[in-house]
Write a protein that holds these residues in place. Sequence first.
Motif, short mmCIF file in Angstrom:
data_model
loop_
_atom_site.label_atom_id
_atom_site.label_comp_id
_atom_site.label_asym_id
_atom_site.label_seq_id
_atom_site.Cartn_x
_atom_site.Cartn_y
_atom_site.Cartn_z
N ILE A 23 0.86 -1.17 0.00
CA ILE A 23 0.00 0.00 0.00
C ILE A 23 0.90 1.23 0.00
O ILE A 23 1.97 1.23 0.63
CB ILE A 23 -0.97 0.01 1.20
CG1 ILE A 23 -1.94 1.19 1.09
CG2 ILE A 23 -0.22 0.01 2.53
CD1 ILE A 23 -3.08 1.12 2.10
N GLN A 24 0.48 2.26 -0.71
CA GLN A 24 1.32 3.44 -0.85
C GLN A 24 0.48 4.71 -0.86
O GLN A 24 -0.72 4.69 -1.12
CB GLN A 24 2.13 3.37 -2.15
CG GLN A 24 1.31 3.50 -3.41
CD GLN A 24 2.13 3.56 -4.67
OE1 GLN A 24 1.68 4.08 -5.67
NE2 GLN A 24 3.34 2.99 -4.66
N SER A 25 1.18 5.79 -0.60
CA SER A 25 0.63 7.13 -0.81
C SER A 25 1.60 7.86 -1.73
O SER A 25 2.81 7.84 -1.51
CB SER A 25 0.50 7.89 0.51
OG SER A 25 0.07 9.22 0.28
N HIS A 26 1.08 8.46 -2.82
CA HIS A 26 1.97 9.15 -3.74
C HIS A 26 1.43 10.54 -4.08
O HIS A 26 0.22 10.78 -4.12
CB HIS A 26 2.21 8.33 -5.01
CG HIS A 26 0.96 7.91 -5.73
ND1 HIS A 26 0.51 6.61 -5.73
CD2 HIS A 26 0.09 8.60 -6.47
CE1 HIS A 26 -0.58 6.53 -6.45
NE2 HIS A 26 -0.87 7.73 -6.91
N ASP A 27 2.37 11.43 -4.29
CA ASP A 27 2.08 12.79 -4.77
C ASP A 27 2.61 12.88 -6.20
O ASP A 27 3.83 12.81 -6.43
CB ASP A 27 2.77 13.84 -3.91
CG ASP A 27 2.31 13.79 -2.46
OD1 ASP A 27 1.18 13.34 -2.21
OD2 ASP A 27 3.09 14.17 -1.58
N ASN A 28 1.70 13.01 -7.15
CA ASN A 28 2.07 12.99 -8.56
C ASN A 28 2.32 14.42 -9.05
O ASN A 28 1.39 15.19 -9.26
CB ASN A 28 0.96 12.33 -9.37
CG ASN A 28 1.37 12.07 -10.81
OD1 ASN A 28 2.41 12.53 -11.26
ND2 ASN A 28 0.55 11.32 -11.53
N LYS A 43 -2.05 15.11 -4.95
CA LYS A 43 -1.33 14.74 -3.74
C LYS A 43 -2.17 13.81 -2.87
O LYS A 43 -3.39 13.88 -2.84
CB LYS A 43 -0.95 15.99 -2.95
CG LYS A 43 0.03 16.90 -3.69
CD LYS A 43 0.48 18.05 -2.80
CE LYS A 43 1.51 18.92 -3.52
NZ LYS A 43 2.00 20.02 -2.67
N GLY A 44 -1.46 12.94 -2.15
CA GLY A 44 -2.12 12.05 -1.20
C GLY A 44 -2.95 10.96 -1.82
O GLY A 44 -3.83 10.40 -1.17
N GLU A 45 -2.69 10.60 -3.07
CA GLU A 45 -3.45 9.53 -3.71
C GLU A 45 -2.93 8.18 -3.22
O GLU A 45 -1.73 7.97 -3.07
CB GLU A 45 -3.30 9.63 -5.23
CG GLU A 45 -4.23 8.70 -5.99
CD GLU A 45 -4.18 8.95 -7.48
OE1 GLU A 45 -5.26 9.03 -8.10
OE2 GLU A 45 -3.06 9.05 -8.02
N THR A 46 -3.86 7.25 -2.97
CA THR A 46 -3.52 5.94 -2.43
C THR A 46 -3.45 4.91 -3.55
O THR A 46 -4.31 4.89 -4.44
CB THR A 46 -4.56 5.48 -1.39
OG1 THR A 46 -4.60 6.43 -0.32
CG2 THR A 46 -4.21 4.11 -0.84
N GLY A 47 -2.42 4.07 -3.49
CA GLY A 47 -2.29 2.96 -4.43
C GLY A 47 -2.11 1.66 -3.68
O GLY A 47 -1.51 1.62 -2.60
N THR A 48 -2.65 0.58 -4.23
CA THR A 48 -2.53 -0.74 -3.61
C THR A 48 -2.09 -1.76 -4.66
O THR A 48 -2.40 -1.62 -5.85
CB THR A 48 -3.86 -1.20 -2.98
OG1 THR A 48 -4.89 -1.20 -3.99
CG2 THR A 48 -4.26 -0.28 -1.84
N ALA A 49 -1.38 -2.78 -4.20
CA ALA A 49 -0.92 -3.85 -5.10
C ALA A 49 -0.89 -5.16 -4.32
O ALA A 49 -0.19 -5.27 -3.31
CB ALA A 49 0.45 -3.53 -5.67
#
Length: 611
Positions: A295-300, A310-316
Motif C-alpha cells: 500500500i502506498q501514498s503518492h504525490d504525482n 497529492k495524497g493519492e492511495t495505491g494498492t498492489a
Amino acid sequence: MSRESGGHGVSAALAQRIIRLFVRGVLLGGISVIPVASFAQLHDEKQASKLTQGTTIENETAFTYIGDNGNTPAETVLGEDDNRGVFNEQIGLSHRRDDTDVGASLTLRMFPLSPRYTPVYFGSDAPEEAAYGFDNDARLERIWYHQKAGNVDVTFGDFSLTLGRGIAFHVNGEQSGWDQATVRGASLRFQKPGVLTLGGYGGYTNSINQDAVTRTLLDADAADTVFALEAKLHFAEALALGIHGVHLEPRFKSAAHVTPDRLFVDQGPGIRISTIGALLDFRLGGVSIYVEGNIQSHDNFRLFKGVAVKGETGTALFGKMKWDSGPRFSHTTLRVSAQGVAYRRFLSEGTFRSAYGMYSLSPVVRYHQMPTLEPDWVLIRSLGNETGGRVEGELRFKRTDTRVVASTSVVRYLGGIDSSGRWTNFEDVTAVHPVVQLVQPLRQRAHELTVTLGGRYEQTDMATLSFNKSGHLLHGSLTWSAQVNPQHFFELSTQLRRHRLGVQERNDSYWVNDNQLTYRFRNQWRFRVGLQYSNELAGSDKHSLRLIRDLSWSNNWFINGAVEYTATGIFEAFTAGVSGGTTRGGYQCHMGSCRLFPDAATAMLTIYYRL
C-alpha cells in the motif's frame, strides 16, 4: 580469473597467464582498447565474472550504423535523424579477493555522422545544446565497493535492489533493456541463513543514459532519492515472513524546477512515493505459495498542466501458488499453478525520461518489476491499474517425455494514465487469453518440437474517441531444435499473429510473421537469419500530448542476420559479432514497460572480451 597450478618449466597454461598479465599491463598503461560488444550480450558472462577471484578487465563495444529508420517521433519534431552512427564502449575494471569486491565501469558514447537537431522542440528561449542529444559523452557509469564480514554485507556505490517480487521497488544494473538502473549510495544487509534477514538502503537512482528508441544521449541521471528498509524471518526452508518499506523523493517537484538544459532528458517533474508491504513465502514438498501486499501514498507532480495530485492511495496485491506431483504418479508428472494480481493506481516510477514524450504510454523511469498476465508482445496501457488471474497446468508423460501445457488468463484493466498524467477510469477493458502448448522430444531427446496455439479476446463497454468495443488476437508458433551431434546445433522457429485489438492497440487489423533460423557450430560459431512480415499501419500516434503525427512505415518484409564467434585462450571470454538488416517497428514491451519503435535498417559490429 582462474589460477593455473604451478609446475616445472614454462607450460602452455603459464604462457597464457604471462600473456594475460602483459595485456593487462598494456591496458592499464593507457594503450587504446579494441572496439567491442553490444550491451545486452553475454549477460550471464558478466554476472559470472563478478565471482572471479583477482583482477578482471571487461570491455564491450558496439558500433551501429542506422540507415533509414522511417518517420520517427523525434524526426517529426526536430528534423532528419537517418544515416548516422552510434558508438558505445564500456570498460570495466574490478578486483575481488575473498570477501572484498571493488570495481568501476566507464562508458563512452560517440555519434559519428549524426545530424544536429534544432531547438524548436523547446521554444526560442531554450539553449541550443539542449535539443541535440548527439554530443559525445564519457562518464563513470558504475562504481562500487562491497565488503562481507560474517553475516554482514556492506556496499558503497552502485548496487541493484529488489524488495519482495519487485512490486514496491526494483532496479537492476545487470538486466538488459531500457529500464536498466541502480541505486548509488550505501547498502547494509545482515543475513543469518534460515533465521533472519535485515536490510537498509539509501541513495539516488542512477539510470541508463541512452534513449532506447532514438539511441540519443540522455545526459543527466534521474537522481531521485531512495530510502528503503526490509526485514524477513525465516523458518528453516519452509516459511519466510517479511516486511519492507521504501520512500522515493523526486529530484524535481515542479516543472519550473526543471532547467532548460535538462528538458531533453526529464521533460518534467517526478512522483513522491511512500510504500509499505508484507510478504509470505511458503515452500514444502511440492507446494509453494507466495503472497505479497503493498500500500502506498503518492504525490504525482508529473502533470503536464494543472496542479499536482497529492495524497493519492495505491494498492498492489500479488499471489502465486504452485503444486508439483513429483514422483507420486508412475507414468505422468502433473504441475499446476495459479497467479493473481489486484493493482489499483499503484505507481513506482520516476519522471518522463526520453528524447521525446508519450505521456499516456510514457517512457518513464521504472522503479518496479510488476508481474503481469500478458506476453511481452501484447501492449499494456494501464500497468499498476488492473486485476485478474492466470491458471496453468502441465502434464508430462514420463515414457516419451511429452509435455502438454494449457493456461488461461483473465484480466481487467481499470483505465490508465491520461495525457495529463492523471489516473482515469475510462476504457475499462476485459481480456481473456487461453493458450495450449505441446512439447515433444524426438530421437533420444536430441531433437525437440514445440507447438503453441492461443487466442486473446478483449472487450470494453466504455469505448471512447470512436475506438472499437471489442478485439481479438490469434497466434500460433512452432519451434524445432536439433542437436545433430556435439558439433552441430540447429533451431528453426516461426510465429504467426493476427492482431485486431481495436481497444488496447487502437489500430486496424494486421498480420505479423516472425521467422528465425539459428545454426551453432562447436559452441564457437553462431549464425542467425531472420525474416519478418507485417502489414501493420501505424496511423496516428495519439499518445503524444505535444502533437498528433503519422508514422510512415513503408515496408512489409524485413530480413536480418548475424554471425557471432566465441573463443577462449588468452581471453577468459571473447565474442565478436556482425549483425544487420531491416527490423520491424511497432510497440515493444519489456516487463510491462512499452515503447513505440520505428522500422529500422541497421548494421552493427560487436566485440566483447574479459581478461
